[in-house]
Design a protein around this motif. Sequence first.
Motif, PDB file in Angstrom:
ATOM      1  N   GLU A 318       1.241   7.369 -10.684  1.00 17.06           N
ATOM      2  CA  GLU A 318       0.855   6.257 -11.557  1.00 17.06           C
ATOM      3  C   GLU A 318       1.667   6.212 -12.846  1.00 17.06           C
ATOM      4  OE1 GLU A 318      -3.670   5.361 -11.356  1.00 17.06           O
ATOM      5  OE2 GLU A 318      -3.440   7.478 -10.823  1.00 17.06           O
ATOM      6  N   VAL A 344      -3.388   6.217  -5.021  1.00 14.81           N
ATOM      7  CA  VAL A 344      -3.100   5.316  -6.141  1.00 14.81           C
ATOM      8  C   VAL A 344      -3.903   4.020  -6.025  1.00 14.81           C
ATOM      9  CG1 VAL A 344      -1.243   4.205  -7.453  1.00 14.81           C
ATOM     10  CG2 VAL A 344      -0.773   6.285  -6.170  1.00 14.81           C
ATOM     11  N   LYS A 346      -6.801   1.603  -6.223  1.00 12.12           N
ATOM     12  CA  LYS A 346      -8.001   1.565  -7.064  1.00 12.12           C
ATOM     13  C   LYS A 346      -8.777   0.291  -6.752  1.00 12.12           C
ATOM     14  CE  LYS A 346      -6.503   5.250  -9.204  1.00 12.12           C
ATOM     15  NZ  LYS A 346      -7.072   6.569  -8.893  1.00 12.12           N
ATOM     16  N   ALA A 351      -3.017  -1.496  -9.684  1.00  8.53           N
ATOM     17  CA  ALA A 351      -2.543  -0.123  -9.868  1.00  8.53           C
ATOM     18  C   ALA A 351      -1.462   0.230  -8.854  1.00  8.53           C
ATOM     19  CB  ALA A 351      -3.712   0.851  -9.761  1.00  8.53           C
ATOM     20  N   VAL A 355       2.972   0.592  -9.109  1.00 10.23           N
ATOM     21  CA  VAL A 355       3.746   1.738  -8.630  1.00 10.23           C
ATOM     22  C   VAL A 355       4.813   1.280  -7.637  1.00 10.23           C
ATOM     23  CG1 VAL A 355       3.633   3.889  -7.311  1.00 10.23           C
ATOM     24  CG2 VAL A 355       1.862   3.370  -9.004  1.00 10.23           C
TER      25      VAL A 355
END
Length: 503
Positions: A318, A344, A346, A351, A355
């Motif tokens: 993250e 990762v 969410k 989120a 990435v």
Amino acid sequence: MAPDFQWRHGLCLDDKDNEAMGLDLNYSATACYPCFNLSTLANHSCTWSTSDETRNHKRIKKTSMIDESSGSSSSLCNSLNSLPRLQFRDHVWVYTQRYLAIEAMEEAALAMMIDKDTEVKEEGNGDGMKLVQQLIACAEAVACRDKAHASALLSELRVNALVFGTSFQRVASCFVQGLSDRLALVQPLGAVGVVGSAAKSMAITSERDESLSLVYEICPQIQFGHFVANASILEAFEGESLVHVVDLGMTLGLPHGRQWHSLMQSLVNRSGKVPKRLKITGVGNCSERLGEIGDELKRYADGLKLNFEFLAVEKSLETLQAKDINVEDGEVLVMNSILELHCVVKESRGALNSVLQRLHQLSPKVVMLVEQDSSHNGPFFLGRFMEALHYYSAIFDSLDAMLPKYDTKRAKIEQFYFAEEIKNIVSCEGPARVERHERVDQWRRRMSRAGFQSVPIKMLMQAKQWLRKVQTCEGYTIIEEKGCLVLGWKSKPIIAASCWKCS
């Protein structure tokens, strides 16, 4: 054929409300019919209609009714005033939770009942079916914040769900632990929120280290991901001189860079020129572990006379930025993620997308993605619970076929590795819930939104030959699905491998 079974779920309401509304689930080999009695809602002058259907659930829109009866207002007030402890919003919350969860439960529950290979066959006296019913009833009680009923069911389950019992008893014991942990966080009806954030850690321990190594050695899941990923990486490196791999998560925490041993051997032994240099960048949170793996890989590469460079980036996925990865001119870059990116994901879609977009900035030639192929990130607890129960029942069934009943290796694998995943899925919410596994179709949508394009993996025959060569046991299957390779246990998908490039 899996037998039909019925049970009536008690609601988390007063006795008179229990009599007014019930929920029947009749799961047969061909259908799953949820039946509702909405008389109580009608008495409270509200109805609920469903709209905006999505893949996982239906949003509920509240529509008010105009009560034409002059006496209805006083009747409603009397009804509300007669509730000594619960407010009307508590009733609404319970009904809504049940209705929304039922759709998410249907597919997983039906599959569990009709799947001959994962049903509990050992108990001819029906104990296995009773255990299934108790587990689901307990999950429902926890979801309804009925601590008294849930605690009573947990006491029964602890007696019947044995750590060294049948495969289903063993997997049930893991879910009992998760339900117990979740129940400890449940707030009473009327409070704001349902479950507090569990401050649990998935930190590296000696037990988890050992169990992870056993999973790698005995179960084919991680080895399958390494095999498919390396084959695709080798294809991307064909004819290149300077090659660079970014390992997201750095070998899952395995104490050795086992995936990269195989890649190094293949680079040295295949026909054609050997790359002038292989660079591997390991991304992870533990600098000490990264350094140990880097030193071990350097010694291995020296033994093969392969020019090798290792770089460590001590960051989480993250917080990882494109500038953290040192990409030199002329390098061919590939990225490798084995059972990592789901952590990762969410509640907010942004989120993971952030990435992936940062990874896209590096313009990798390919991105290898290997993830659990199951829906453990649904919006409703009961749906996730059923999906996880079906998924891990298949895994524990496969362990039954590979290891003797009282083998300590199997106990370590189940209790220190898979049980930790189960407890995280069942007991945790918010940032603490990191085991957010999703199906491969959902990953296609996520990767596409971030600017990646699928690259079909055309090596089904090689993968099947590899599976025969590793000689795990009969029952594992490999199929190709829309360009991905999926490893399954008796038709139940377990792990999916996919390949991506920048579009």
